[in-house]
Write a protein that holds these residues in place. Structure first.
Motif, PDB file in Angstrom:
ATOM      1  N   GLY A 172       0.812  -1.213   0.000  1.00  0.00           N
ATOM      2  CA  GLY A 172       0.000   0.000   0.000  1.00  0.00           C
ATOM      3  C   GLY A 172       0.840   1.256   0.000  1.00  0.00           C
ATOM      4  O   GLY A 172       1.968   1.271   0.510  1.00  0.00           O
ATOM      5  N   LYS A 173       0.293   2.323  -0.578  1.00  0.00           N
ATOM      6  CA  LYS A 173       1.044   3.567  -0.717  1.00  0.00           C
ATOM      7  C   LYS A 173       1.437   4.168   0.627  1.00  0.00           C
ATOM      8  O   LYS A 173       2.481   4.805   0.750  1.00  0.00           O
ATOM      9  CB  LYS A 173       0.219   4.590  -1.511  1.00  0.00           C
ATOM     10  N   ASP A 174       0.588   3.976   1.648  1.00  0.00           N
ATOM     11  CA  ASP A 174       0.866   4.590   2.940  1.00  0.00           C
ATOM     12  C   ASP A 174       2.055   3.954   3.651  1.00  0.00           C
ATOM     13  O   ASP A 174       2.546   4.489   4.651  1.00  0.00           O
ATOM     14  CB  ASP A 174      -0.370   4.514   3.837  1.00  0.00           C
ATOM     15  N   ARG A 175       2.544   2.823   3.145  1.00  0.00           N
ATOM     16  CA  ARG A 175       3.670   2.151   3.785  1.00  0.00           C
ATOM     17  C   ARG A 175       4.905   2.140   2.890  1.00  0.00           C
ATOM     18  O   ARG A 175       5.835   1.370   3.119  1.00  0.00           O
ATOM     19  CB  ARG A 175       3.279   0.722   4.161  1.00  0.00           C
ATOM     20  N   VAL A 176       4.887   3.000   1.879  1.00  0.00           N
ATOM     21  CA  VAL A 176       6.031   3.114   0.974  1.00  0.00           C
ATOM     22  C   VAL A 176       6.582   4.530   1.056  1.00  0.00           C
ATOM     23  O   VAL A 176       5.844   5.500   0.927  1.00  0.00           O
ATOM     24  CB  VAL A 176       5.636   2.795  -0.485  1.00  0.00           C
ATOM     25  N   VAL A 177       7.877   4.648   1.287  1.00  0.00           N
ATOM     26  CA  VAL A 177       8.550   5.948   1.295  1.00  0.00           C
ATOM     27  C   VAL A 177       9.142   6.160  -0.092  1.00  0.00           C
ATOM     28  O   VAL A 177      10.117   5.508  -0.473  1.00  0.00           O
ATOM     29  CB  VAL A 177       9.662   5.997   2.364  1.00  0.00           C
ATOM     30  N   ASP A 178       8.524   7.052  -0.868  1.00  0.00           N
ATOM     31  CA  ASP A 178       8.967   7.264  -2.249  1.00  0.00           C
ATOM     32  C   ASP A 178      10.372   7.847  -2.325  1.00  0.00           C
ATOM     33  O   ASP A 178      11.176   7.457  -3.165  1.00  0.00           O
ATOM     34  CB  ASP A 178       8.003   8.209  -2.974  1.00  0.00           C
ATOM     35  N   GLN A 179      10.634   8.813  -1.471  1.00  0.00           N
ATOM     36  CA  GLN A 179      11.895   9.547  -1.543  1.00  0.00           C
ATOM     37  C   GLN A 179      12.710   9.288  -0.282  1.00  0.00           C
ATOM     38  O   GLN A 179      12.528   9.927   0.737  1.00  0.00           O
ATOM     39  CB  GLN A 179      11.632  11.046  -1.696  1.00  0.00           C
ATOM     40  N   GLY A 180      13.594   8.326  -0.350  1.00  0.00           N
ATOM     41  CA  GLY A 180      14.456   8.053   0.790  1.00  0.00           C
ATOM     42  C   GLY A 180      15.544   9.104   0.907  1.00  0.00           C
ATOM     43  O   GLY A 180      15.863   9.799  -0.057  1.00  0.00           O
ATOM     44  N   PRO A 181      16.132   9.255   2.075  1.00  0.00           N
ATOM     45  CA  PRO A 181      17.187  10.254   2.266  1.00  0.00           C
ATOM     46  C   PRO A 181      18.498   9.807   1.634  1.00  0.00           C
ATOM     47  O   PRO A 181      18.733   8.611   1.426  1.00  0.00           O
ATOM     48  CB  PRO A 181      17.325  10.315   3.794  1.00  0.00           C
ATOM     49  N   LEU A 182      19.341  10.767   1.324  1.00  0.00           N
ATOM     50  CA  LEU A 182      20.690  10.434   0.888  1.00  0.00           C
ATOM     51  C   LEU A 182      21.424   9.783   2.053  1.00  0.00           C
ATOM     52  O   LEU A 182      21.237  10.151   3.208  1.00  0.00           O
ATOM     53  CB  LEU A 182      21.434  11.693   0.442  1.00  0.00           C
ATOM     54  N   MET A 183      22.265   8.822   1.748  1.00  0.00           N
ATOM     55  CA  MET A 183      22.997   8.095   2.777  1.00  0.00           C
ATOM     56  C   MET A 183      24.479   8.077   2.439  1.00  0.00           C
ATOM     57  O   MET A 183      24.861   8.205   1.276  1.00  0.00           O
ATOM     58  CB  MET A 183      22.480   6.653   2.884  1.00  0.00           C
ATOM     59  N   LEU A 184      25.302   7.894   3.456  1.00  0.00           N
ATOM     60  CA  LEU A 184      26.738   7.801   3.242  1.00  0.00           C
ATOM     61  C   LEU A 184      27.252   6.381   3.427  1.00  0.00           C
ATOM     62  O   LEU A 184      28.452   6.143   3.413  1.00  0.00           O
ATOM     63  CB  LEU A 184      27.478   8.751   4.193  1.00  0.00           C
ATOM     64  N   GLY A 185      26.341   5.438   3.599  1.00  0.00           N
ATOM     65  CA  GLY A 185      26.757   4.041   3.650  1.00  0.00           C
ATOM     66  C   GLY A 185      27.226   3.589   2.276  1.00  0.00           C
ATOM     67  O   GLY A 185      26.783   4.104   1.248  1.00  0.00           O
ATOM     68  N   SER A 186      28.136   2.635   2.232  1.00  0.00           N
ATOM     69  CA  SER A 186      28.640   2.135   0.952  1.00  0.00           C
ATOM     70  C   SER A 186      27.915   0.850   0.574  1.00  0.00           C
ATOM     71  O   SER A 186      27.460   0.103   1.440  1.00  0.00           O
ATOM     72  CB  SER A 186      30.145   1.884   1.036  1.00  0.00           C
ATOM     73  N   GLU A 187      27.810   0.585  -0.721  1.00  0.00           N
ATOM     74  CA  GLU A 187      27.047  -0.573  -1.199  1.00  0.00           C
ATOM     75  C   GLU A 187      27.644  -1.065  -2.516  1.00  0.00           C
ATOM     76  O   GLU A 187      27.772  -0.302  -3.477  1.00  0.00           O
ATOM     77  CB  GLU A 187      25.579  -0.174  -1.393  1.00  0.00           C
ATOM     78  N   ASP A 188      28.008  -2.363  -2.564  1.00  0.00           N
ATOM     79  CA  ASP A 188      28.651  -2.886  -3.767  1.00  0.00           C
ATOM     80  C   ASP A 188      27.690  -3.034  -4.941  1.00  0.00           C
ATOM     81  O   ASP A 188      28.118  -3.217  -6.081  1.00  0.00           O
ATOM     82  CB  ASP A 188      29.358  -4.215  -3.487  1.00  0.00           C
ATOM     83  N   PHE A 189      26.370  -2.936  -4.695  1.00  0.00           N
ATOM     84  CA  PHE A 189      25.413  -2.957  -5.801  1.00  0.00           C
ATOM     85  C   PHE A 189      25.618  -1.755  -6.722  1.00  0.00           C
ATOM     86  O   PHE A 189      25.137  -1.745  -7.863  1.00  0.00           O
ATOM     87  CB  PHE A 189      23.983  -2.962  -5.253  1.00  0.00           C
ATOM     88  N   ALA A 190      26.349  -0.752  -6.241  1.00  0.00           N
ATOM     89  CA  ALA A 190      26.651   0.416  -7.069  1.00  0.00           C
ATOM     90  C   ALA A 190      27.408   0.011  -8.326  1.00  0.00           C
ATOM     91  O   ALA A 190      27.240   0.620  -9.390  1.00  0.00           O
ATOM     92  CB  ALA A 190      27.466   1.431  -6.266  1.00  0.00           C
ATOM     93  N   TYR A 191      28.247  -1.024  -8.228  1.00  0.00           N
ATOM     94  CA  TYR A 191      28.973  -1.494  -9.404  1.00  0.00           C
ATOM     95  C   TYR A 191      28.004  -2.041 -10.452  1.00  0.00           C
ATOM     96  O   TYR A 191      28.185  -1.828 -11.654  1.00  0.00           O
ATOM     97  CB  TYR A 191      29.970  -2.586  -9.011  1.00  0.00           C
ATOM     98  N   MET A 192      26.974  -2.752 -10.003  1.00  0.00           N
ATOM     99  CA  MET A 192      25.973  -3.293 -10.921  1.00  0.00           C
ATOM    100  C   MET A 192      25.236  -2.166 -11.638  1.00  0.00           C
ATOM    101  O   MET A 192      25.005  -2.221 -12.854  1.00  0.00           O
ATOM    102  CB  MET A 192      24.980  -4.163 -10.154  1.00  0.00           C
ATOM    103  N   LEU A 193      24.881  -1.121 -10.884  1.00  0.00           N
ATOM    104  CA  LEU A 193      24.131  -0.016 -11.475  1.00  0.00           C
ATOM    105  C   LEU A 193      24.984   0.828 -12.412  1.00  0.00           C
ATOM    106  O   LEU A 193      24.449   1.620 -13.190  1.00  0.00           O
ATOM    107  CB  LEU A 193      23.544   0.860 -10.368  1.00  0.00           C
ATOM    108  N   GLN A 194      26.286   0.682 -12.347  1.00  0.00           N
ATOM    109  CA  GLN A 194      27.137   1.355 -13.322  1.00  0.00           C
ATOM    110  C   GLN A 194      27.068   0.674 -14.687  1.00  0.00           C
ATOM    111  O   GLN A 194      27.364   1.288 -15.709  1.00  0.00           O
ATOM    112  CB  GLN A 194      28.591   1.375 -12.838  1.00  0.00           C
ATOM    113  N   GLU A 195      26.663  -0.590 -14.694  1.00  0.00           N
ATOM    114  CA  GLU A 195      26.622  -1.366 -15.933  1.00  0.00           C
ATOM    115  C   GLU A 195      25.218  -1.454 -16.521  1.00  0.00           C
ATOM    116  O   GLU A 195      25.047  -1.431 -17.740  1.00  0.00           O
ATOM    117  CB  GLU A 195      27.164  -2.782 -15.680  1.00  0.00           C
TER     118      GLU A 195
END
Length: 237
Positions: A172-195
């Motif tokens: 449901g829409k009331d339980r979804v946060v459309d715009q999450g905050p910017l974060m400084l945590g690192s994530e290796d999925f970033a490599y996938m999104l580069q491709e």
């Protein structure tokens, strides 16, 4: 911790205010990401070992390292634009094993985080300068090993919209946060999104007094088993 539901760290929302809209658009061109850049740094401060009763005959790397730790705290507060994000963390400080011997070396493990490549370059440059200045003031020596970390993670627009719509259908829409905050945590999925285009999102484990309301990387973390159905249903047509 996030409440049970889905959070998709995506892009800045546009504001009705023109000046704010222009600033947000500028951020979107460079820093729209879920996680940050994180190079790691290993620094060795050393001289030679000496008995604690003869401190004046050597250079104490513990004192030098401690001075470096304190000086590093000024980099973000005095060199980084307050509207930007930057973190310099000394996560480990290892030196000696006896309380009556001045150790030969001290090793500092440092994590540097930012969203902007420009800020990352600034942090690295200032870190090297601060370390060099502190070491020279004590007459010690130091070496720095820099390991490139994860790149910035950026969700693509269409895939983020698709992931959000599926989440709407499940919780449901009331339980979804459309715009999450910017974060400084690192994530290796970033490599996938580069491709390939894609979307990285979070499934809330609980908040407040709810079960599982504890951040990860915490000894009290407890996975909320009731979310297994939510997570599994997300991938079912």
């Amino acid at each position: 911790m996030l409440p049970s539901g889905v959070r998709a760290p995506g892009r800045w929302r546009r504001s009705r205010d023109k000046s704010m809209r222009q600033r947000c658009r500028q951020c979107s061109n460079s820093n729209t990401n879920a996680t940050g850049i994180r190079p790691s740094i290993r620094m060795l401060v050393g001289w030679f070992r000496m008995a604690g009763a003869a401190d004046h005959r050597t250079i104490d790397p513990v004192v030098v390292g401690s001075s470096i730790v304190m000086a590093l705290q000024t980099i973000v507060s005095r060199n980084v634009d307050p509207l930007q994000m930057g973190i310099v963390t000394v996560g480990a400080f290892c030196a000696g094993k006896a309380n009556n011997v001045i150790p030969e070396t001290a090793v500092l493990e440092i994590s540097v985080r930012s969203h902007s490549p420009e800020v990352r370059i600034l942090l690295e440059r200032r870190l090297r300068a601060v370390v060099a200045g502190q070491v020279e003031s004590y007459g010690a020596q130091a070496s720095i090993e820099l390991t490139a970390g994860y790149p910035v993670l950026v969700n693509s627009d269409s895939e983020t919209e698709f992931a959000r719509d599926i989440a709407y259908q499940i919780v449901g829409k009331d339980r979804v946060v459309d715009q999450g905050p910017l974060m400084l945590g690192s994530e290796d999925f970033a490599y996938m999104l580069q491709e390939v285009p894609g979307c990285y999102f979070f499934v809330g484990n609980g908040a407040g007094d709810a079960m599982g309301a504890c951040a990860v990387h915490n000894p009290k973390y407890d996975f909320n088993d009731t979310l297994i159905g939510v997570g599994a249903s997300y991938w079912v047509p």
